[in-house]
Design a protein around this motif. Structure first.
Motif, mmCIF file in Angstrom:
data_model
loop_
_atom_site.group_PDB
_atom_site.id
_atom_site.type_symbol
_atom_site.label_atom_id
_atom_site.label_comp_id
_atom_site.label_asym_id
_atom_site.label_seq_id
_atom_site.Cartn_x
_atom_site.Cartn_y
_atom_site.Cartn_z
ATOM 1 N N ARG A 168 4.782 0.907 0.465
ATOM 2 C CA ARG A 168 5.169 -0.048 1.506
ATOM 3 C C ARG A 168 4.789 -1.446 1.019
ATOM 4 O O ARG A 168 3.608 -1.782 0.928
ATOM 5 N N LEU A 169 5.815 -2.234 0.679
ATOM 6 C CA LEU A 169 5.586 -3.580 0.170
ATOM 7 C C LEU A 169 5.134 -4.502 1.291
ATOM 8 O O LEU A 169 5.655 -4.435 2.402
ATOM 9 N N ASN A 170 4.190 -5.385 0.979
ATOM 10 C CA ASN A 170 3.849 -6.448 1.914
ATOM 11 C C ASN A 170 4.642 -7.688 1.511
ATOM 12 O O ASN A 170 5.554 -7.608 0.673
ATOM 13 N N GLU A 171 4.307 -8.836 2.080
ATOM 14 C CA GLU A 171 5.048 -10.064 1.791
ATOM 15 C C GLU A 171 5.037 -10.395 0.302
ATOM 16 O O GLU A 171 6.065 -10.775 -0.268
ATOM 17 N N PHE A 172 3.892 -10.213 -0.349
ATOM 18 C CA PHE A 172 3.794 -10.523 -1.775
ATOM 19 C C PHE A 172 4.603 -9.535 -2.613
ATOM 20 O O PHE A 172 5.247 -9.911 -3.587
ATOM 21 N N GLY A 173 4.567 -8.257 -2.237
ATOM 22 C CA GLY A 173 5.376 -7.257 -2.925
ATOM 23 C C GLY A 173 6.859 -7.529 -2.787
ATOM 24 O O GLY A 173 7.632 -7.351 -3.732
ATOM 25 N N GLU A 174 7.265 -7.983 -1.603
ATOM 26 C CA GLU A 174 8.676 -8.345 -1.376
ATOM 27 C C GLU A 174 9.079 -9.510 -2.271
ATOM 28 O O GLU A 174 10.184 -9.538 -2.804
ATOM 29 N N ILE A 175 8.185 -10.474 -2.447
ATOM 30 C CA ILE A 175 8.469 -11.618 -3.320
ATOM 31 C C ILE A 175 8.651 -11.149 -4.757
ATOM 32 O O ILE A 175 9.599 -11.553 -5.442
ATOM 33 N N VAL A 176 7.762 -10.270 -5.227
ATOM 34 C CA VAL A 176 7.884 -9.742 -6.589
ATOM 35 C C VAL A 176 9.225 -9.040 -6.750
ATOM 36 O O VAL A 176 9.949 -9.272 -7.727
ATOM 37 N N SER A 188 16.055 -12.220 -11.540
ATOM 38 C CA SER A 188 15.853 -12.557 -12.953
ATOM 39 C C SER A 188 17.121 -12.454 -13.790
ATOM 40 O O SER A 188 17.371 -13.300 -14.647
ATOM 41 N N ALA A 189 17.936 -11.426 -13.568
ATOM 42 C CA ALA A 189 19.154 -11.255 -14.376
ATOM 43 C C ALA A 189 20.185 -12.341 -14.080
ATOM 44 O O ALA A 189 21.013 -12.660 -14.930
ATOM 45 N N HIS A 190 20.145 -12.917 -12.891
ATOM 46 C CA HIS A 190 21.065 -14.013 -12.568
ATOM 47 C C HIS A 190 20.589 -15.316 -13.193
ATOM 48 O O HIS A 190 21.393 -16.146 -13.607
ATOM 49 N N ILE A 191 19.293 -15.483 -13.274
ATOM 50 C CA ILE A 191 18.708 -16.690 -13.847
ATOM 51 C C ILE A 191 18.741 -16.634 -15.368
ATOM 52 O O ILE A 191 19.009 -17.623 -16.038
ATOM 53 N N ARG A 192 18.491 -15.451 -15.911
ATOM 54 C CA ARG A 192 18.397 -15.262 -17.361
ATOM 55 C C ARG A 192 19.542 -14.357 -17.803
ATOM 56 O O ARG A 192 19.416 -13.136 -17.776
ATOM 57 N N THR A 193 20.634 -14.941 -18.195
ATOM 58 C CA THR A 193 21.846 -14.171 -18.511
ATOM 59 C C THR A 193 21.707 -13.309 -19.754
ATOM 60 O O THR A 193 22.537 -12.441 -19.990
ATOM 61 N N GLU A 194 20.650 -13.514 -20.543
ATOM 62 C CA GLU A 194 20.463 -12.715 -21.751
ATOM 63 C C GLU A 194 19.796 -11.370 -21.469
ATOM 64 O O GLU A 194 19.577 -10.589 -22.388
ATOM 65 N N ILE A 195 19.467 -11.086 -20.207
ATOM 66 C CA ILE A 195 18.824 -9.809 -19.894
ATOM 67 C C ILE A 195 19.622 -9.026 -18.857
ATOM 68 O O ILE A 195 20.408 -9.589 -18.101
ATOM 69 N N GLU A 196 19.404 -7.720 -18.868
ATOM 70 C CA GLU A 196 19.879 -6.818 -17.824
ATOM 71 C C GLU A 196 18.660 -6.064 -17.330
ATOM 72 O O GLU A 196 17.751 -5.765 -18.101
ATOM 73 N N LEU A 197 18.659 -5.748 -16.054
ATOM 74 C CA LEU A 197 17.521 -5.045 -15.474
ATOM 75 C C LEU A 197 17.796 -3.563 -15.407
ATOM 76 O O LEU A 197 18.880 -3.139 -15.018
ATOM 77 N N GLY A 198 16.805 -2.790 -15.759
ATOM 78 C CA GLY A 198 16.860 -1.346 -15.581
ATOM 79 C C GLY A 198 16.083 -0.983 -14.335
ATOM 80 O O GLY A 198 15.948 -1.784 -13.406
ATOM 81 N N GLU A 199 15.537 0.216 -14.311
ATOM 82 C CA GLU A 199 14.738 0.665 -13.173
ATOM 83 C C GLU A 199 13.446 -0.142 -13.098
ATOM 84 O O GLU A 199 12.933 -0.620 -14.108
ATOM 85 N N PHE A 200 12.929 -0.293 -11.889
ATOM 86 C CA PHE A 200 11.648 -0.959 -11.710
ATOM 87 C C PHE A 200 10.981 -0.421 -10.460
ATOM 88 O O PHE A 200 11.627 0.171 -9.594
ATOM 89 N N VAL A 201 9.682 -0.632 -10.380
ATOM 90 C CA VAL A 201 8.929 -0.230 -9.203
ATOM 91 C C VAL A 201 7.753 -1.183 -9.019
ATOM 92 O O VAL A 201 7.088 -1.560 -9.981
ATOM 93 N N VAL A 202 7.566 -1.601 -7.773
ATOM 94 C CA VAL A 202 6.415 -2.422 -7.412
ATOM 95 C C VAL A 202 5.374 -1.487 -6.818
ATOM 96 O O VAL A 202 5.668 -0.737 -5.889
ATOM 97 N N GLU A 261 0.833 -1.190 0.000
ATOM 98 C CA GLU A 261 0.000 0.000 0.000
ATOM 99 C C GLU A 261 0.870 1.243 0.000
ATOM 100 O O GLU A 261 2.041 1.199 0.369
ATOM 101 N N ILE A 262 0.287 2.345 -0.407
ATOM 102 C CA ILE A 262 0.972 3.630 -0.366
ATOM 103 C C ILE A 262 0.513 4.342 0.893
ATOM 104 O O ILE A 262 -0.687 4.527 1.108
ATOM 105 N N SER A 263 1.464 4.703 1.730
ATOM 106 C CA SER A 263 1.172 5.382 2.982
ATOM 107 C C SER A 263 2.056 6.617 3.073
ATOM 108 O O SER A 263 3.280 6.512 2.963
ATOM 109 N N ASP A 264 1.444 7.789 3.251
ATOM 110 C CA ASP A 264 2.175 9.056 3.303
ATOM 111 C C ASP A 264 3.064 9.245 2.078
ATOM 112 O O ASP A 264 4.196 9.720 2.176
#
Length: 129
Positions: free
Chosen positions: A60-68, A75-89, A53-56
């Protein structure tokens, strides 16, 4: 139960297919397995706020957000053909930039040009705490 989270004083409404009409913005005939930078958005079914949820003004990630977040970062360690850029949950969706570095066959390394593209906003680490 139509409103689930407040962001910048605006209610985040649940997804309603009768008023939210989405069409594909994919280019017809484009091979999305080729090298390049791609912007991804993954949405939770029925736009349910299952990842936190968004607070103030802070996500604030919950358990499921932390998993995502953890699985995306792995993912980049599992899939060597990709690099990760910015992301947001977010409470009911996930945004990410991913760079595909290898052709569809995985047989040749293709360099990416200018991966240092600035992205405005807080870093995922700031949002997670």
């Amino acid at each position: 139960m139509g409103e689930s989270t407040i962001y910048k004083n605006k209610p985040m409404l649940r997804y309603d297919p009768t008023i939210h009409h989405r069409r594909s913005i994919r280019l017809k005939g484009y091979d999305y397995s080729q090298q390049g930078a791609y912007f991804l958005t993954l949405c939770i079914q029925h736009r349910e706020c299952l990842l936190g949820e968004i607070s103030d003004g802070v996500m604030r990630l919950n358990e499921f957000g932390e998993i995502v977040q953890t699985e995306w970062q792995a993912s980049a360690h599992i899939r060597t053909e990709i690099e990760l850029g910015e992301f947001v949950v977010m409470p009911n969706h996930f945004h990410a930039i991913v760079f595909i570095n290898v052709g569809a066959t995985g047989s040749s390394q293709i360099p990416i040009l200018n991966t240092n593209i600035p992205v405005k906003g807080p870093s995922p680490h700031q949002l997670a705490h």
